[in-house]
Scaffold this motif. Structure first.
Motif, PDB file in Angstrom:
ATOM      1  N   THR A 135      19.751 -76.977  49.023  1.00  0.00           N
ATOM      2  CA  THR A 135      19.024 -78.156  49.515  1.00  0.00           C
ATOM      3  C   THR A 135      19.318 -79.339  48.619  1.00  0.00           C
ATOM      4  OG1 THR A 135      17.257 -76.736  50.367  1.00  0.00           O
ATOM      5  CG2 THR A 135      16.755 -79.069  50.118  1.00  0.00           C
ATOM      6  N   LEU A 136      19.894 -80.387  49.218  1.00  0.00           N
ATOM      7  CA  LEU A 136      20.291 -81.584  48.484  1.00  0.00           C
ATOM      8  C   LEU A 136      19.816 -82.823  49.214  1.00  0.00           C
ATOM      9  CD1 LEU A 136      24.061 -80.653  48.013  1.00  0.00           C
ATOM     10  CD2 LEU A 136      22.225 -80.160  46.404  1.00  0.00           C
ATOM     11  N   ALA A 137      19.710 -83.928  48.498  1.00  0.00           N
ATOM     12  CA  ALA A 137      19.320 -85.180  49.143  1.00  0.00           C
ATOM     13  C   ALA A 137      20.332 -85.603  50.190  1.00  0.00           C
ATOM     14  CB  ALA A 137      19.166 -86.272  48.083  1.00  0.00           C
ATOM     15  N   ALA A 138      21.617 -85.271  49.974  1.00  0.00           N
ATOM     16  CA  ALA A 138      22.681 -85.696  50.889  1.00  0.00           C
ATOM     17  C   ALA A 138      22.990 -84.662  51.961  1.00  0.00           C
ATOM     18  CB  ALA A 138      23.947 -85.998  50.095  1.00  0.00           C
ATOM     19  N   GLN A 139      22.055 -83.727  52.230  1.00  0.00           N
ATOM     20  CA  GLN A 139      22.393 -82.601  53.105  1.00  0.00           C
ATOM     21  C   GLN A 139      22.704 -83.005  54.544  1.00  0.00           C
ATOM     22  OE1 GLN A 139      18.864 -80.396  52.218  1.00  0.00           O
ATOM     23  NE2 GLN A 139      17.782 -81.060  54.046  1.00  0.00           N
ATOM     24  N   GLY A 140      22.346 -84.216  54.942  1.00  0.00           N
ATOM     25  CA  GLY A 140      22.681 -84.674  56.282  1.00  0.00           C
ATOM     26  C   GLY A 140      24.105 -85.170  56.415  1.00  0.00           C
ATOM     27  N   SER A 141      24.812 -85.309  55.302  1.00  0.00           N
ATOM     28  CA  SER A 141      26.189 -85.806  55.366  1.00  0.00           C
ATOM     29  C   SER A 141      27.169 -85.038  54.489  1.00  0.00           C
ATOM     30  CB  SER A 141      26.226 -87.289  54.978  1.00  0.00           C
ATOM     31  OG  SER A 141      25.618 -87.503  53.721  1.00  0.00           O
ATOM     32  N   CYS A 142      26.700 -84.364  53.443  1.00  0.00           N
ATOM     33  CA  CYS A 142      27.624 -83.590  52.615  1.00  0.00           C
ATOM     34  C   CYS A 142      28.096 -82.353  53.378  1.00  0.00           C
ATOM     35  CB  CYS A 142      26.975 -83.201  51.286  1.00  0.00           C
ATOM     36  SG  CYS A 142      25.552 -82.093  51.410  1.00  0.00           S
ATOM     37  N   ARG A 143      29.244 -81.837  52.995  1.00  0.00           N
ATOM     38  CA  ARG A 143      29.854 -80.718  53.706  1.00  0.00           C
ATOM     39  C   ARG A 143      29.993 -79.514  52.783  1.00  0.00           C
ATOM     40  NH1 ARG A 143      31.827 -82.778  58.621  1.00  0.00           N
ATOM     41  NH2 ARG A 143      31.708 -85.068  58.670  1.00  0.00           N
ATOM     42  N   ILE A 144      29.944 -78.337  53.373  1.00  0.00           N
ATOM     43  CA  ILE A 144      29.827 -77.117  52.569  1.00  0.00           C
ATOM     44  C   ILE A 144      31.043 -76.903  51.678  1.00  0.00           C
ATOM     45  CG2 ILE A 144      30.802 -75.512  54.274  1.00  0.00           C
ATOM     46  CD1 ILE A 144      27.671 -74.955  52.047  1.00  0.00           C
ATOM     47  N   GLY A 145      32.226 -77.332  52.122  1.00  0.00           N
ATOM     48  CA  GLY A 145      33.400 -77.205  51.266  1.00  0.00           C
ATOM     49  C   GLY A 145      33.257 -78.014  49.998  1.00  0.00           C
ATOM     50  N   GLY A 146      32.749 -79.236  50.125  1.00  0.00           N
ATOM     51  CA  GLY A 146      32.507 -80.062  48.946  1.00  0.00           C
ATOM     52  C   GLY A 146      31.404 -79.504  48.077  1.00  0.00           C
ATOM     53  N   ASN A 147      30.361 -78.933  48.705  1.00  0.00           N
ATOM     54  CA  ASN A 147      29.279 -78.306  47.937  1.00  0.00           C
ATOM     55  C   ASN A 147      29.817 -77.187  47.060  1.00  0.00           C
ATOM     56  OD1 ASN A 147      27.134 -78.470  50.858  1.00  0.00           O
ATOM     57  ND2 ASN A 147      27.381 -79.985  49.250  1.00  0.00           N
ATOM     58  N   LEU A 148      30.722 -76.387  47.621  1.00  0.00           N
ATOM     59  CA  LEU A 148      31.296 -75.283  46.857  1.00  0.00           C
ATOM     60  C   LEU A 148      32.296 -75.791  45.824  1.00  0.00           C
ATOM     61  CD1 LEU A 148      31.733 -72.800  49.830  1.00  0.00           C
ATOM     62  CD2 LEU A 148      30.211 -72.469  47.872  1.00  0.00           C
ATOM     63  N   SER A 149      33.091 -76.783  46.202  1.00  0.00           N
ATOM     64  CA  SER A 149      34.095 -77.307  45.271  1.00  0.00           C
ATOM     65  C   SER A 149      33.465 -77.935  44.040  1.00  0.00           C
ATOM     66  CB  SER A 149      34.972 -78.341  45.981  1.00  0.00           C
ATOM     67  OG  SER A 149      35.778 -77.713  46.961  1.00  0.00           O
ATOM     68  N   THR A 150      32.244 -78.434  44.176  1.00  0.00           N
ATOM     69  CA  THR A 150      31.546 -79.029  43.032  1.00  0.00           C
ATOM     70  C   THR A 150      30.469 -78.115  42.465  1.00  0.00           C
ATOM     71  OG1 THR A 150      29.993 -80.138  44.542  1.00  0.00           O
ATOM     72  CG2 THR A 150      31.947 -81.383  43.862  1.00  0.00           C
ATOM     73  N   ASN A 151      30.320 -76.921  43.049  1.00  0.00           N
ATOM     74  CA  ASN A 151      29.255 -75.998  42.645  1.00  0.00           C
ATOM     75  C   ASN A 151      27.915 -76.718  42.633  1.00  0.00           C
ATOM     76  OD1 ASN A 151      28.017 -73.583  41.825  1.00  0.00           O
ATOM     77  ND2 ASN A 151      28.293 -74.065  39.659  1.00  0.00           N
ATOM     78  N   ALA A 152      27.555 -77.285  43.778  1.00  0.00           N
ATOM     79  CA  ALA A 152      26.354 -78.115  43.895  1.00  0.00           C
ATOM     80  C   ALA A 152      25.095 -77.338  43.516  1.00  0.00           C
ATOM     81  CB  ALA A 152      26.241 -78.647  45.321  1.00  0.00           C
ATOM     82  N   GLY A 153      24.092 -78.086  43.064  1.00  0.00           N
ATOM     83  CA  GLY A 153      22.831 -77.486  42.628  1.00  0.00           C
ATOM     84  C   GLY A 153      21.707 -77.755  43.602  1.00  0.00           C
ATOM     85  N   GLY A 154      20.889 -78.784  43.314  1.00  0.00           N
ATOM     86  CA  GLY A 154      19.773 -79.104  44.194  1.00  0.00           C
ATOM     87  C   GLY A 154      18.461 -78.553  43.687  1.00  0.00           C
ATOM     88  N   VAL A 155      17.453 -78.562  44.570  1.00  0.00           N
ATOM     89  CA  VAL A 155      16.089 -78.287  44.138  1.00  0.00           C
ATOM     90  C   VAL A 155      15.713 -76.808  44.167  1.00  0.00           C
ATOM     91  CG1 VAL A 155      15.287 -80.581  44.811  1.00  0.00           C
ATOM     92  CG2 VAL A 155      15.166 -78.704  46.471  1.00  0.00           C
TER      93      VAL A 155
END
Length: 471
Positions: A135-155
């Motif tokens: 869950t991220l603030a940008a979840q309406g526009s970010c894409r899962i490939g980018g989330n994985l490529s950056t090892n995204a965090g969130g709440v």
């Protein structure tokens, strides 16, 4: 955009292999990043529809020695998605690759293409009565490939982990153009080096993720949300420990909020409804996800009563409806918006060992006050040690008044983080913004190993050059 002769040759070769439908004019949005700190450039923009088309594009780039910049949702905050210097690259956007390929509800696995928007992935899980918890603030526009490529965090990292922890397998195109078919649904597989974890967090420098096998979880039957006023960061850490003692791993979110963030809301977003009449010095947003038969309100009240008896909390608001829950979350989620409107001198995405956070906060105030009459907004994901430690001008002055001090403030904060054995990049990645920081604070043996891996997989240095490792 007119093509130079080299771009024209590449475009001709791509069209001969894939037709006219893959290449598109380079729109401005592919050359920008959200904070306006980098302006990218591109020779060509490609929008492939399949992994095989990505493979062909990368093969052509490899043959022609053309840089490649993978592009997801463009929401990254460290410049990993734009290339401001060097030869104009081939930008490969995966926005057409959005398919939910398959769902395995009994295995709690969802296989999706890398261009799928995070919010759509969450919805696909919900349609199966499952939860994908990133869950991220940008979840309406970010894409899962980018989330994985950056090892995204969130709440929700506290309970479910980073993006890395939510992925079982990957499909990816390597710098040679070869396709790695690693979409494993296995939870145990000890067959050598883990390429999945090598590509996750590599920010497109070792290949392009094209699909992922994601972990799903049971949906909590009841969610409880509250905001508690705490005496100090020490009290907040003790409250987290108490909450986990009372409800175990049901604590999914534990966000630390400083008074300065609430005052910024009053200053520039006065329509934001705040739970306390007078902003407390420190408060926490806590959320629980409980199983059937448990009352989240009762659990939160129990936590509050025990914490109050120990002097950890002074006041609190427990949401009694979904609307009230939304209001509490709006306070936390609009703080970054208020930050942008105020305009920071220097912003920092840092990670500190949790028990060291109170002392870091104290020393940070001394360090920053020694540089000037700045305002500090320290907030973020206390449960996993990730703070957003942002420094702002005094009231009545703007960021432009302190342009010359931005680097000095950043260096002072990052030096202090390093002294506490922390990280200067907690969840946003390194991108191009923090390559000097990685060189300054990174372990030399690790950096040598990273360079060796990069050279082995990407001998021509075409994959997102200048990101993570200095070009």
């Amino acid at each position: 955009m007119s093509l130079n002769p080299a771009d024209d040759r590449i475009a001709t070769l791509i069209r001969s292999k894939l037709g006219d439908q893959v290449l598109r004019p380079v729109a401005d949005r592919y050359l920008e990043e959200p904070r306006g700190r980098f302006a990218g450039r591109a020779g060509l923009l490609a929008l492939p529809r399949t992994t095989e088309e990505v493979s062909v594009l990368v093969q052509v780039a490899s043959e022609m020695r053309v840089p490649v910049v993978p592009y997801g949702g463009g929401t990254g905050l460290v410049g990993g998605q734009v290339m401001p210097h060097g030869p104009a690259p081939l930008v490969i956007s995966l926005e057409r690759m959005t398919a939910i390929r398959s769902v395995y509800p009994t295995e709690n696995i969802l296989i999706v293409e890398a261009g799928a928007i995070l919010q759509d992935v969450q919805a696909a899980a919900e349609a199966q009565d499952r939860l994908f918890p990133l869950t991220l603030a940008a979840q309406g526009s970010c894409r899962i490939g980018g989330n994985l490529s950056t090892n995204a965090g969130g709440v929700n990292v506290l309970r479910y982990g980073n993006a890395r922890d939510l992925c079982l397998g990957l499909e990816a195109v390597l710098p040679s153009g070869q396709i790695w078919h690693g979409l494993s649904r296995l939870r145990k597989d000890n067959t050598g080096y883990d390429l999945r974890n090598l590509l996750i967090g590599a920010e497109g420098t070792l290949g392009i993720i094209t699909a992922a096998a994601l972990k799903l979880f049971p949906r909590p039957s009841a969610i409880g949300t509250a905001m508690f006023q705490v005496a100090s960061p020490e009290a907040a850490i003790s409250l987290l420990a108490l909450a986990r003692d009372r409800v175990g791993e049901a604590v999914s979110t534990f966000e630390l909020i400083h008074r300065q963030g609430l005052e910024f809301l009053s200053e520039v977003l006065p329509d934001a409804r705040q739970p306390f009449e007078t902003p407390p010095e420190w408060s926490v947003l806590i959320e629980l996800g409980l199983a059937t038969g448990q009352s989240p309100s009762d659990a939160l009240e129990d936590i509050f009563v025990h914490a109050q008896a120990l002097g950890l909390v002074q006041d609190g608001v427990i949401a009694q409806s979904e609307a009230q829950r939304g209001e509490l979350w709006a306070v936390r989620e609009r703080i970054p918006e208020a930050n942008r409107l105020i305009g920071s001198v220097s912003s920092h995405d840092i990670s500190i060992p949790i028990s060291e956070i109170p002392e870091f906060v104290r020393q940070g105030e001394k360090v920053i006050s020694g540089l000037g009459a700045f305002r500090i907004n320290c907030f973020g994901h206390l449960g996993d040690g990730n703070l957003h430690y942002n420094v702002f001008p005094p009231k009545g002055q703007g960021r432009s008044d302190f342009e010359g001090q931005s680097a000095v403030v950043k260096r002072a904060v990052h030096d202090l983080v390093h002294a506490f054995d922390g990280s200067v990049s907690a969840e946003h990645g390194v991108g191009r913004m923090k390559t000097d920081d990685l060189e300054r604070y990174g372990d030399l043996v690790k950096l040598d190993a990273m360079r060796a891996i990069k050279a082995a997989l990407d001998p021509y240095g075409i994959m997102n050059p200048g990101a993570v490792l200095k070009a």
